[in-house]
Design an enzyme around this catalytic site. Structure first.
Site, short mmCIF file in Angstrom:
data_model
loop_
_atom_site.label_atom_id
_atom_site.label_comp_id
_atom_site.label_asym_id
_atom_site.label_seq_id
_atom_site.Cartn_x
_atom_site.Cartn_y
_atom_site.Cartn_z
N HIS A 54 -18.08 -8.00 2.54
CA HIS A 54 -17.01 -8.68 3.29
C HIS A 54 -17.58 -9.84 4.10
O HIS A 54 -17.02 -10.93 4.12
CB HIS A 54 -16.30 -7.70 4.23
CG HIS A 54 -15.18 -6.97 3.58
ND1 HIS A 54 -15.38 -5.99 2.66
CD2 HIS A 54 -13.84 -7.10 3.73
CE1 HIS A 54 -14.21 -5.53 2.26
NE2 HIS A 54 -13.25 -6.19 2.89
N LYS A 63 -9.53 4.20 4.28
CA LYS A 63 -9.05 5.38 5.00
C LYS A 63 -9.01 5.05 6.49
O LYS A 63 -9.80 4.25 6.98
CB LYS A 63 -9.91 6.61 4.72
CG LYS A 63 -11.29 6.56 5.32
CD LYS A 63 -12.05 7.85 5.06
CE LYS A 63 -13.43 7.77 5.70
NZ LYS A 63 -14.23 8.95 5.43
#
Length: 186
Positions: free
Chosen positions: A38, A103
């Site tokens: 990222h 999650k």
């Protein structure tokens, strides 16, 4: 509620049709990326460089698959905690990412960006990495190979199970579920 079958990459229409709490089964292509990948992608965008794959309409799954056993496309591929990507997420959404899978709940900034850029946040079951890997039919490293298991992989999935946690309208499954258990209604 019965699961909705969707195909990734996702269309804007599909994203608009899904609401928080809807179970989905994803087929098609999704990419993996964790913290280090990222950071590299956001750095590339900030320097007006190309990303290693076209991000528009795509889905990124926050996982670092373990090595594959013989005869399997990947090893365990469970979701990692999404909040670790919150610092990078709004920039990738602005670049055209359509869905993210992980999650846990997201920051207020990310929830706002999800609504602004009409992007879905899906959750996969933590602790079920070996089971989730069964939905992965093919895995190929496409970028940042030096990151090892955190390299960006292109996964071909079939009926990968997830639940819409944040929809394009700003609904938040985590908030909806917490509200069911509050005595004072707040």
């Amino acid at each position: 509620m019965e699961a909705v079958h969707i195909t990734s990459p996702l269309s804007a229409k599909t994203a608009r049709e899904l609401t928080a709490g809807t179970p989905v089964l994803i087929s098609g292509v999704i990419y993996t990326a964790r913290d280090a990948a990222h950071k590299r992608m956001v750095d590339a965008l900030e320097h007006k460089e190309s990303l290693p794959f076209s991000i528009k309409g795509q889905s990124i799954y926050y996982t670092g698959p373990s090595p594959a056993r013989p005869g399997r496309s990947t090893g365990s591929a469970g979701p990692t905690t999404s909040a670790r990507m919150d610092i990078y997420t709004p920039r990738l959404l602005r670049a055209g990412l359509r869905a993210i899978i992980g999650k846990g709940s997201r920051s207020a900034e990310v929830r706002e960006a999800l609504q602004r850029y009409k992007t879905l946040y899906l959750v996969a079951t933590g602790g079920a990495g070996a089971l989730l890997a069964q939905a992965i039919k093919k895995a190929e490293v496409v970028a940042y190979e030096d990151l090892g298991t955190e390299a960006v992989h292109m996964l071909t999935v079939e009926n990968f199970p997830a639940i819409v946690a944040n929809d394009t309208y700003g609904s938040d499954l985590f908030e909806q579920e917490r509200a069911k258990y509050r005595r004072d209604g707040r």
